[in-house]
Design a protein around this motif. Structure first.
Motif, short mmCIF file in Angstrom:
data_model
loop_
_atom_site.label_atom_id
_atom_site.label_comp_id
_atom_site.label_asym_id
_atom_site.label_seq_id
_atom_site.Cartn_x
_atom_site.Cartn_y
_atom_site.Cartn_z
N SER A 69 0.82 -1.21 0.00
CA SER A 69 0.00 0.00 0.00
C SER A 69 0.85 1.26 0.00
O SER A 69 0.34 2.36 -0.20
CB SER A 69 -0.94 0.01 1.21
OG SER A 69 -0.26 0.46 2.36
N LYS A 70 2.16 1.11 0.22
CA LYS A 70 3.03 2.29 0.21
C LYS A 70 3.37 2.73 -1.20
O LYS A 70 3.92 3.81 -1.40
CB LYS A 70 4.34 1.97 0.93
CG LYS A 70 4.21 1.76 2.41
CD LYS A 70 5.57 1.39 2.98
CE LYS A 70 5.50 1.30 4.49
NZ LYS A 70 6.82 0.93 5.04
N GLY B 70 -0.21 5.38 -1.72
CA GLY B 70 0.72 5.91 -0.73
C GLY B 70 1.00 7.39 -0.94
O GLY B 70 1.56 8.04 -0.07
N GLN C 275 10.08 2.20 8.59
CA GLN C 275 8.86 1.87 7.86
C GLN C 275 8.14 3.14 7.40
O GLN C 275 7.45 3.14 6.38
CB GLN C 275 7.94 0.99 8.71
CG GLN C 275 8.63 -0.31 9.10
CD GLN C 275 7.69 -1.37 9.63
OE1 GLN C 275 6.61 -1.59 9.11
NE2 GLN C 275 8.10 -2.05 10.68
N ILE C 276 8.31 4.22 8.15
CA ILE C 276 7.71 5.49 7.74
C ILE C 276 8.54 6.15 6.64
O ILE C 276 8.01 6.64 5.65
CB ILE C 276 7.54 6.43 8.94
CG1 ILE C 276 6.62 5.78 9.98
CG2 ILE C 276 6.98 7.78 8.51
CD1 ILE C 276 6.52 6.55 11.27
N GLU D 263 10.34 4.79 4.50
CA GLU D 263 10.17 4.06 3.24
C GLU D 263 9.00 4.64 2.44
O GLU D 263 9.07 4.80 1.22
CB GLU D 263 9.92 2.59 3.53
CG GLU D 263 9.79 1.76 2.28
CD GLU D 263 9.65 0.28 2.58
OE1 GLU D 263 8.93 -0.07 3.52
OE2 GLU D 263 10.25 -0.51 1.84
N MET D 264 7.93 4.97 3.17
CA MET D 264 6.75 5.57 2.54
C MET D 264 7.10 6.94 1.96
O MET D 264 6.70 7.27 0.84
CB MET D 264 5.68 5.72 3.63
CG MET D 264 4.38 6.29 3.16
SD MET D 264 3.46 5.04 2.28
CE MET D 264 1.80 5.55 2.63
N MET E 95 2.30 6.66 9.09
CA MET E 95 2.78 6.17 7.81
C MET E 95 1.82 6.56 6.69
O MET E 95 2.24 7.04 5.63
CB MET E 95 2.87 4.65 7.91
CG MET E 95 3.80 4.00 6.98
SD MET E 95 4.38 2.48 7.74
CE MET E 95 3.04 1.43 7.46
#
Lengths: 324, 323
Positions: free
Chosen positions: A228-229, B89, B112-113, B115-116, B167
């Protein structure tokens, strides 16, 4: 982490002592070392026999005998073998080196190819590739090494020399008879067939591990979050999928590689490969106590060591695991 | 009325299953306007999540999606995977139901954030890290600098959901889809998470689609509500209108099954949702409906204005007077 490793290593000493005591007792009951000595040296004088009993710690009292053996073992005062009166340490060292070479080659090839096939299969579960890999893995697991070894020998040596006039790969030993000194090319050629036999088993098993582990991960929700990213499918697979899928596989691999030190008994014997397995089988056949005990200690130690390695690698890969 | 930021028309989703096609969404229309908080309500399996997973392009390969999904004027259905990735995203993002499993256990929360962030802009690692810490602060995580370096298992459920929200809003999306964001959390934490989502909606001007089966949540935070049943919308309108005077028997059943002070017994809706491998003809709710008549079986009833709301019940106006 370091504290944990040190503590585990410290603990392995009493474990090692306890397990070797059990092995000592088992060997004394199972092989009767004194009788073996008398059988191989029928004309030994009573003094010689008494000396043999003393240096090997073969006192009728198992506990006293064990400690006598232990003291000699730790001080590196190892008795010579019954048969041929050889030094044990160099023999064991050679066997270990040969097995490590074979085991490492087979593990590297086997695990790499196995993991790649497993990934390949898991990407499209139920697809044609998946079915092909599964079938191949099933066949690979089902063929025991003594069957595949003999088939390879037949094909690459017997039939090959019949068709083409010479064998493709030699079927026994590390070097051809008469060869002295190191020769890498000859060594590799001798290792090809036994490596293949062992690697096939490893490939089959690891393809299946990897496939099921990756399938598990692919269906997890964090994979959907990753997708979803808007990151690339490759990044989703490698950064989020594989890292997680490898956790259980690496742990199993550490344990498996540890057990290889115990020798690939069947394969080594079929290929007359002078490794740990062949060493064990011939020493056991003669009831050669001085050869057997150090072998056993080495096996127990490597199992303990690779267990520790499995735990450490698990904690290293998975932040949820804390070693304390 | 301004053009909606997300406009879904006649969306249909079918899953190919070994036992035949399963129609999960049967022709759904929905408009989401910039900055609004919209509710989509329905029970499990009604197709509410599937509709929006389809809009995000996150359905498995076994799903076939038809219809039209316009996001900020761009047609999403039929986009190439690459184009779809640049939307996901960035313009539209999603918060998932279970924060315990939505985060990757082996990566640090901050990573993980970032990366977004870095998936959609050429941000330096350093700038992305700083932004990730800011985002954690926005969603109300104390000591965001330290927390960014931790792993998901070191967070509580509510805190993990905040991370998931941080995120999701990292690239200031136009539309945020919150798929049952409070279902897996305990009640005290639910209110906090809703408050975070509301704050984000206001602060970033993000339109929020709140997918839920909890009408209590809807009443608290949403303006408009869409009720879904068996892959279709059966009622939609203003929250207060629908709570005061539901026009569809299904909505009425949902409201009656809500716990209320002063009411001793809850009234559940009798029966089960239909099997979508063999979707019923006509109104899908008629097998469970007290007011069903023969005409209910003839065609899927369209949404028609009834009072202040729209209802897909052919007897809606007739039933309005009764209670």
């Amino acid at each position: 982490m370091l504290k944990y490793v040190v503590r585990r290593l410290a603990w392995s000493i009493p474990t090692l002592c306890f397990v070797t005591f059990l092995v000592y007792v088992a060997l004394r009951i199972g092989t009767n070392p004194v009788e073996s000595y008398k059988r191989i040296n029928p004309r030994a004088s009573p003094e010689k026999i008494a000396q043999y009993i003393d240096v090997n710690g073969l006192d009728p009292n198992y506990v006293r005998g064990y400690f006598r053996w232990l003291v000699n073992f730790i001080t590196l005062d190892w008795p010579r073998s019954i048969k041929g009166s050889r030094e044990v340490a160099p023999a064991l060292k050679d066997a270990l080196a040969n097995t490590l070479r074979l085991g490492t080659a087979a593990s590297v090839v086997g695990i790499t190819v196995g993991l790649l096939l497993g990934i390949f299969a898991a990407l499209r579960p139920g697809g044609r590739r998946d079915v092909a890999v599964n079938t191949a893995a099933f066949v690979g697991i089902s063929i025991p090494p003594y069957v595949s070894a003999i088939l390879f020998q037949l094909f690459f040596a017997v039939y090959w020399s019949r068709w083409f006039g010479s064998t493709l790969f030699p079927t026994s030993g590390v070097y051809p008879p008469g060869q002295t000194g190191f020769n890498l090319g000859l060594m590799i050629r001798h290792m090809v067939l036994p490596t293949m036999v062992v690697a096939i088993q490893i490939i089959a098993v690891y393809a299946r591990y990897m496939r099921s582990s990756l399938l598990d991960v692919l269906s997890s929700e964090y994979m959907r979050t990753a997708r979803s990213k808007g990151i690339s499918e490759r990044r989703v697979l490698f950064k989020h999928g594989l890292r997680n899928a490898l956790i259980p596989v690496v742990t199993i691999a550490a344990l498996d590689v540890g057990s290889i030190v115990g020798g690939l008994i069947i394969t080594e014997n079929i290929f007359s490969y002078p490794g740990m397995g062949k060493y064990f089988l011939s020493a056991f056949g003669e009831g050669d106590f001085p050869l057997l005990m150090p072998w056993m200690v080495l096996i127990v130690f490597s199992v303990l060591l690779f267990n520790l390695l499995a735990d450490v690698s698990y904690a290293w890969l998975d932040p949820r695991i804390r070693l304390e | 009325m301004p053009t909606p930021i997300l406009e879904i028309r006649n969306l249909q989703v079918t899953f190919n299953t070994p036992v035949g096609p399963l129609v999960a969404v049967r022709g759904v229309d929905i408009d989401v306007h910039a900055g609004e908080m919209l509710a989509v309500v329905g029970e499990s399996g009604s197709g509410k999540s599937v509709s929006f997973l389809a809009a995000m392009g996150l359905l498995p390969r076994s799903a076939t999606v038809t219809g039209s999904v316009l996001l900020d004027g761009q047609q999403i259905v039929g986009m190439s995977p690459k184009q779809m990735r640049s939307v996901r995203g960035r313009l539209m993002s999603m918060i998932f139901q279970d924060p315990l499993s939505a985060l990757n256990p082996v990566h640090r929360v901050g990573a993980q954030i970032t990366e977004m962030l870095r998936a959609h802009s050429k941000m330096s690692e350093r700038a992305a890290n700083a932004r990730a810490v800011e985002l954690l602060e926005i969603v109300g995580i104390p000591q965001p600098g330290d927390r960014a370096m931790q792993y998901p298992h070191e967070f509580s459920g509510g805190m993990r959901q905040r991370v998931v929200i941080a995120m999701a809003i990292a690239n200031s999306p136009k539309v945020l889809i919150a798929d049952e964001p409070t279902t897996a959390l305990d009640v005290t934490v639910q209110a906090q998470i809703l408050e975070v989502i509301q704050r984000v909606q206001v602060q970033f001007g993000t339109a929020v689609v709140l997918i839920t089966h909890d009408l209590g949540v809807v009443a608290r935070v949403c303006e408009r509500v869409n009720v879904m049943y068996a892959g279709c919308f059966v009622e939609r309108g203003n929250v207060h209108g629908i709570f005061e005077q539901p026009t569809h028997p299904y909505t009425r059943g949902l409201l009656a099954s809500l716990p209320q002070t002063g009411v001793e017994r809850l009234v559940p809706i009798a029966g089960f949702p239909p099997n979508m491998l063999r979707p019923p003809s006509g109104c899908a709710f008629r097998a469970r409906c007290d007011h069903a008549v023969e005409a209910c079986g003839s065609a899927i009833p369209p949404l028609v204005p009834v009072g202040e709301s729209e209802s897909a019940c052919i007897r809606a106006s007739e039933l309005m007077g009764r209670k």
